[in-house]
Design an enzyme around this catalytic site. Structure first.
Site, PDB file in Angstrom:
ATOM      1  N   TYR B 279     -22.809  37.657  -0.041  1.00 55.92           N
ATOM      2  CA  TYR B 279     -24.036  38.324   0.242  1.00 55.92           C
ATOM      3  C   TYR B 279     -25.241  37.455  -0.070  1.00 55.92           C
ATOM      4  O   TYR B 279     -26.186  37.544   0.660  1.00 55.92           O
ATOM      5  CB  TYR B 279     -24.246  39.678  -0.424  1.00 55.92           C
ATOM      6  CG  TYR B 279     -23.559  40.757   0.434  1.00 55.92           C
ATOM      7  CD1 TYR B 279     -23.962  41.194   1.429  1.00 55.92           C
ATOM      8  CD2 TYR B 279     -22.139  41.143   0.147  1.00 55.92           C
ATOM      9  CE1 TYR B 279     -23.721  42.179   2.534  1.00 55.92           C
ATOM     10  CE2 TYR B 279     -21.468  41.933   1.007  1.00 55.92           C
ATOM     11  CZ  TYR B 279     -22.322  42.608   2.279  1.00 55.92           C
ATOM     12  OH  TYR B 279     -21.608  43.549   2.959  1.00 55.92           O
ATOM     13  N   GLN B 280     -25.169  36.682  -0.975  1.00 49.85           N
ATOM     14  CA  GLN B 280     -26.085  35.827  -1.325  1.00 49.85           C
ATOM     15  C   GLN B 280     -26.236  34.719  -0.019  1.00 49.85           C
ATOM     16  O   GLN B 280     -27.464  34.621   0.543  1.00 49.85           O
ATOM     17  CB  GLN B 280     -25.909  34.745  -2.433  1.00 49.85           C
ATOM     18  CG  GLN B 280     -27.002  33.737  -2.638  1.00 49.85           C
ATOM     19  CD  GLN B 280     -26.810  32.991  -3.955  1.00 49.85           C
ATOM     20  OE1 GLN B 280     -26.135  33.171  -4.749  1.00 49.85           O
ATOM     21  NE2 GLN B 280     -27.811  32.111  -4.169  1.00 49.85           N
ATOM     22  N   HIS B 432     -22.609  46.501  -3.346  1.00 47.57           N
ATOM     23  CA  HIS B 432     -21.245  45.605  -2.832  1.00 47.57           C
ATOM     24  C   HIS B 432     -20.386  45.260  -4.179  1.00 47.57           C
ATOM     25  O   HIS B 432     -19.687  44.477  -3.973  1.00 47.57           O
ATOM     26  CB  HIS B 432     -21.799  44.408  -2.322  1.00 47.57           C
ATOM     27  CG  HIS B 432     -22.389  44.709  -1.018  1.00 47.57           C
ATOM     28  ND1 HIS B 432     -21.803  45.403   0.133  1.00 47.57           N
ATOM     29  CD2 HIS B 432     -23.671  44.854  -0.267  1.00 47.57           C
ATOM     30  CE1 HIS B 432     -22.447  45.668   1.055  1.00 47.57           C
ATOM     31  NE2 HIS B 432     -23.598  45.445   0.746  1.00 47.57           N
ATOM     32  N   HIS B 483      -7.706  44.192  -8.943  1.00 49.45           N
ATOM     33  CA  HIS B 483      -8.101  42.604  -9.569  1.00 49.45           C
ATOM     34  C   HIS B 483      -7.266  42.084 -10.621  1.00 49.45           C
ATOM     35  O   HIS B 483      -6.515  43.100 -11.099  1.00 49.45           O
ATOM     36  CB  HIS B 483      -9.662  42.868  -9.797  1.00 49.45           C
ATOM     37  CG  HIS B 483     -10.578  43.355  -8.703  1.00 49.45           C
ATOM     38  ND1 HIS B 483     -10.825  44.629  -8.403  1.00 49.45           N
ATOM     39  CD2 HIS B 483     -11.380  42.681  -8.062  1.00 49.45           C
ATOM     40  CE1 HIS B 483     -11.565  44.578  -7.578  1.00 49.45           C
ATOM     41  NE2 HIS B 483     -12.152  43.528  -7.351  1.00 49.45           N
TER      42      HIS B 483
END
Lengths: 750, 750
Positions: B279-280, B432, B483
């Site tokens: 997203y950056q 997010h 994860h």
């Protein structure tokens, strides 16, 4: 670059100091002169004259020299045999055979005695060890070797070491040669032949290695008995015709044996090798290297002209059995990733160029291989490249017949742009054959679109069953359900029985690749399921309404009874879209309990559409769609490999299976399109949808099958295939609805 | 090459005929002169002077010219809005914004009126359409746009089109400008801001686009009201602090808004962006392009120095959050494959170079990108490359703090040779974010060894849920079990609750990368499971007994009650070998029924060894081994993603889960080695076995944990980590058995 020049300087200094060996032309041509087997005395002279001036050869030489110098530095190890493949003693003896062969070549080319001495010293250690050896302690093989657990590897050893011996022959004293020949080479040749007839006396790739090993040492030793045993097999020996080897193959069903029989039997006149390209690659080396030896020492045999030049033809066939990246199609037992970068193919390409017709396309493959043989043929390749003769090796559509006389089916490959369709209608393929009559696989630009599973084995990875065949090779990989063809009543072709499969083969119906825009291969199988006839016609069509060439697949089944037919497509990647509803399973159960079905988990089921069922998927950022003509009585099954796999030996790959029940005669018609692409960098999806709006069976009679394909632009194409009279000259007239069609040849397309 | 020169010639002819525009230095520097926003009048003059002499710029220009010429040829399409992402009207308007921006630039650089006319004509069509438009007919968004289904895309449009307008500003008559500003730009800016405050008035990447859109058109129109609305948000507006957006994120919890607040909040002082690199990358463009506009038009704001230069720092952080291939680590919602080849990164790299400190390492990335911005910054890059200033961009180990003040955890990346360990101890990461405190992923040379799943979405692939987030993103991808971290009692961290997760963050314990041979990152999490403390210490060790650097992982759990702990490793590929017995399941059932467990099929179970359990696998022809300290009360589960996945949205990837039950305090200690390789061409397996013979917990107290690693060569290494006092200056003395250890700093290793 500096290092490069430095080493070349050393090489050249080495050469300039080479004054001891007198070499008149007469001497060079004499067949008693050594080396004579692969590297020849004349070749050595020519190579020395060109050194430093033939980049690909010079580079190969530099690498081999560095490798062997390091080996000499490390010292010699000749351990007492103990291990299976992958184990220490196995790996060491395997390494030694390569090192010996290379050191012998270095001695000749560089004329540096340190290499000859190294070869001599190691051979003497083998002599000392070999005469003490019983059979190898590991008992799994049907034919145990002495250095290795199987005679096959002993034969590998001798094929290479014969070359080393030839290279140092003149360096050794007569007493040394006597010692080696008496205690090592002759007993070694005897062990793998007369003492192991079940291994030697066959038509099989194992025996080819055995024949070559015995023959090559015979050529070096000038031993006519061994040479004849190599060419014609063990004299006056009869074996039990019903015995089988470890893989379930017959040991010797018809009594044929020897190198010439081994050329006769497995190669078709087109050069197709009956076990498929993976084993051809393996078998290739002894065929070609022994043939080269025979060519050099016994030119009167005209070995490269034998059976209409089939050995050189087979190299062309093998190269054509590779995808765009040079990876061989994994027909039968084939491990994926094996390619023309394998050393055996360096041998094949160099020999094909030098002893064949200097096909300049071969130079481009040699360039990719980036190495050459350090012998007469490698010199020729290196000079060809240096002189700028390189041309691309263009693979075109090709039909390769199978069987010694070319009448036992075959393999058809249709190529158009980046698309490659591999259609297998070959015979059983010996003990490495799979039960997959009329199966196909589809490639695009070297990537698998519809895969053939290949073998269930991790060759030389000791942790996986010692690197040998896994039991899933038989229970899964060989079974029909593991392939992209039709399965009747959940049983494999020929009931998975090798004896029955070996008696039959499909027949070519027709092959047509003249028109680049529509290429067709069609074949018939009548024995896989007694009472059922399978006629499969596969087409690659280039149509301006579609981005890329697409595949049309017509499988016509005619049976004397009602059956269930399964029709799988082994795709890769992620389900994208279907035009039918499906229900996923909450718990995964196997699809069946035998014939390979026990290895599939059922993931989802669907009722097919009345009309067309469509399935799209995404793999490696490319889109694909299957469109298939169905009725709402058909089922569609989503399954995945991996059930009953107690050691995780199988890949968890998916498949889509079309299932049709209670039909006698039926027709499966499908198209497969590759279209568009996705970029995760720009996040744009291009042409992600099928361009075919409808696929219609407009006629299906005993004589003709007609399929209409309608594109999303609304254009209609009609493909009619003649199911019986398929000659090029045959004239056809056919009325469908109100339209009349007339054509000459096997198919109509417009 | 010929074509290249030909097109350059055309460009140069174009330039030499450019005589109409008088450009004195005074004019060029005036802020009322256009273009002024991104491309500047001075920049245009400099570019024209260098054209034909700056290869990477010339090539980019050539490609853009070809692209836009083709667009002009095709004509203008401005359809009535109708579709979601991926649909026709969406794609067309998206395409148009890029085309307008590029055509504007071409007009300036090539001084060819056809481009200006094209921009004008299309803008007039937008003007005609826009004033008729109601809200977009698709209703799924919390903030519907007019051209697109969401304001976000409308904002994208305006960010680009502002630049186009700036480029043709002087070409248009005042009347034309009035018409566009009155009927298109101002209402457009109002719709995405004052009319959509739930979208605009936030600290969120959506709002950044909105702010930039409003601000950039404001800068071009010289409209202080819009500029202020962009910088500071909508004046005097208060929103309900408890409302949420489509993704479950708070709309505006603390009332902050505007571009400056959007810089303040999401970026840490190190330049880490709170949602993660994917997203950056997306957010980057509006940050940087609007900042460039502000720098050019309002230099007094010193925007690139704002918050200690965080915008330029963030570019460096982002580049460091990519693997060896330039692919961003898929932390939180990140789609794999997004990389620094994305256009937003061309912008970032060019701007960072030009407005930052001309880091020559950036030139090497620009070379790989093979394109530059067609503006002042792109010119600077092109000149830098041309002048031979390129240096490699070296990514080193780096610790990036998270949170506006850098005290809300972070991301630590340890790099050694080809190995990259990504350790995530960051804060929630906005809407997010994933619930994966102290999770890791491991890379080797750009390949995933232990993967982070990333998001469950196929961005812009319409067939998969319209290209939007799939429901499995929430039920699977965000859950902790997806994860590589610890899961307590089969519940996700913070119970998977965004509100709770957003209030907490782990804390850095220590980070040490000074010694290249042993690099450590350690962090603590105390809120994910109330009553349980997780302290994870991850180490990359380079040891001469091992072929490659290996990972040591120490997870220390301290709890006030007895729990079940699951500890997964998401590997890829094929199971090779274990040193424990496992039993495969005949039918596959799910591992649980919620918190992501419902998406895992259990494939096999095992009882762990007392001592060490080892698991080896093969992926992409490389070998890997996990060695983990276990007791025979531990279970090992083999599972695979894909259960309860009715639309096949999930990848069928495997995992190995270590399960420990009925423990309060416990310690998970593991190593992961990458070793050796397999070649399917030579069929040789090199170094296929682990080099670690034993992993021993020799001490585990409140203050210290000590691990001994014994290699197959018999060498022993001891790693001691201080669990409490971890400063660089801290002095430690510790007795283990009879040995005494003294050291300064957080860890001991010898």
């Amino acid at each position: 670059m500096k290092l490069h020049f430095y080493i070349l300087s050393i090489l050249l200094i080495g050469l300039s100091s080479c004054k001891e060996e007198p070499t008149s032309q007469a001497d060079l041509n004499s067949q008693s002169q050594h080396p004579k087997l692969i590297l020849t005395a004349q070749g050595v002279q020519d190579i020395r004259a060109q050194l430093g001036n033939i980049p690909i050869f010079d580079n190969t030489l530099k690498k081999v020299k560095a490798e062997i110098d390091a080996e000499i530095e490390n010292g010699i190890e000749v351990p007492v045999p103990k291990d299976y493949s992958g184990g220490y003693t196995h790996v060491t003896h395997k390494r030694n055979w390569l090192v010996l062969q290379k050191a012998g070549v270095l001695y000749q080319i560089l004329d540096d005695e340190k290499y000859a001495k190294y070869v001599k010293d190691m051979l003497m250690q083998y002599e000392a060890l070999y005469k003490t050896l019983p059979l190898h302690p590991k008992t799994r093989s049907y034919a145990r070797g002495k250095l290795f657990w199987q005679c096959l590897n002993d034969s590998n050893w001798l094929v290479y070491v014969s070359q080393a011996y030839d290279c140092v022959y003149n360096y050794l004293t007569e007493a040394e040669r006597d010692k080696l020949e008496t205690n090592l080479f002759r007993p070694f040749a005897d062990h793998i032949s007369v003492d192991s007839p079940q291994f030697y006396q066959r038509v099989h790739n194992h025996s080819t290695w055995g024949n070559a090993a015995v023959g090559m040492i015979g050529l070096v030793m000038d031993d006519e008995q061994l040479i004849n045993r190599a060419l014609y097999g063990i004299k006056d020996l009869k074996l039990d015709a019903n015995k089988k080897d470890d893989d379930g193959g017959f040991l010797n069903k018809d009594g044929k044996a020897g190198f010439l029989a081994n050329i006769e039997e497995p190669f078709s006149p087109d050069g197709y090798y009956n076990e498929g390209p993976y084993y051809q690659r393996y078998a290739m080396y002894p065929f070609l290297i022994f043939a080269t030896g025979l060519h050099n020492v016994k030119p009167e045999l005209k070995i490269f002209e034998y059976k209409d030049g089939v050995l050189l033809k087979s190299i062309n066939a093998l190269l054509n059995l590779s995808d765009a990246d040079g990876d061989f199609f994994p027909l039968n037992d084939g491990q994926k990733g094996m390619s023309y970068y394998n050393n055996a193919l360096v041998t094949a390409v160099d020999i094909s160029y030098y002893y064949g017709e200097q096909d300049q396309g071969l130079l481009s493959i040699s360039e990719k291989q980036d190495q050459v043989l350090l012998d007469d043929s490698g010199l020729a390749i290196a000079l060809g490249i240096k002189e700028g003769k390189v041309k691309p090796f263009e693979k075109k559509s090709i039909n390769l017949s199978d069987g010694p006389d070319g009448n036992q089916g075959g393999v058809g490959i249709l190529r158009q742009d980046d698309v490659e369709l591999v259609f297998k209608y070959a015979a059983q393929g010996s003990s490495h054959g799979h039960y997959d009559k009329l199966s196909f696989s589809l490639y695009e630009n070297g990537e698998e679109v519809i895969q053939d599973y290949g073998l269930a084995r991790f060759v030389n990875i000791e942790q996986k069953g010692g690197g040998n065949y896994l039991k899933e090779n038989k229970t899964w990989a060989k079974q029909t359900i593991a392939h992209n063809t039709v399965i009747q009543n959940e049983t494999s072709h020929f009931n998975g029985k090798y004896e029955i499969g070996s008696e039959h083969h499909p027949d070519l119906h027709y092959f047509s690749s003249e028109n680049e825009n529509i290429q067709v291969v069609s074949a018939k199988e009548t024995n896989a399921y007694p009472g059922t006839e399978m006629l499969r016609t596969m087409v690659i069509i280039k149509d301006e309404d579609l981005e890329k060439p697409y595949m049309l697949d017509i499988m016509k089944l005619t049976s004397d009874k009602s059956n269930q037919y399964d029709f799988p497509f082994y795709y890769f990647g992620q389900v994208l879209e279907t035009n039918f509803e499906y229900q996923v399973q909450e718990t995964l159960k196997t699809l069946g309990d035998k014939n390979g079905y026990q290895h599939l988990f059922l993931e989802a089921t669907a009722k097919a559409n009345d009309g067309n069922s469509k399935f799209s998927w995404l793999n490696n950022n490319k889109f694909y769609t299957i469109t298939t003509a169905t009725t709402n009585r058909d089922k569609i099954l989503f399954a995945r490999i991996g059930a009953n796999d107690p050691e995780f030996n199988l890949r968890r790959d998916p498949t889509l299976i079309l299932r049709r029940k209670n039909e006698k005669n039926t027709l499966f018609v499908s198209t497969i399109e590759s279209h568009g692409s996705y970029s995760p960098v720009t996040e744009s999806a291009v042409n992600s949808k099928s361009s075919i709006s409808e696929l219609k069976i407009v006629l299906n009679t005993n004589d003709y099958t007609a399929i209409e394909i309608i594109t999303i632009n609304g254009n209609k194409k009609l493909f009619i295939t003649a199911n019986n009279s398929a000659s090029k000259e045959a004239k056809h007239t056919l009325k469908i609805n109100d339209n009349s069609y007339q054509w000459t040849g096997a198919y109509y397309f417009k």
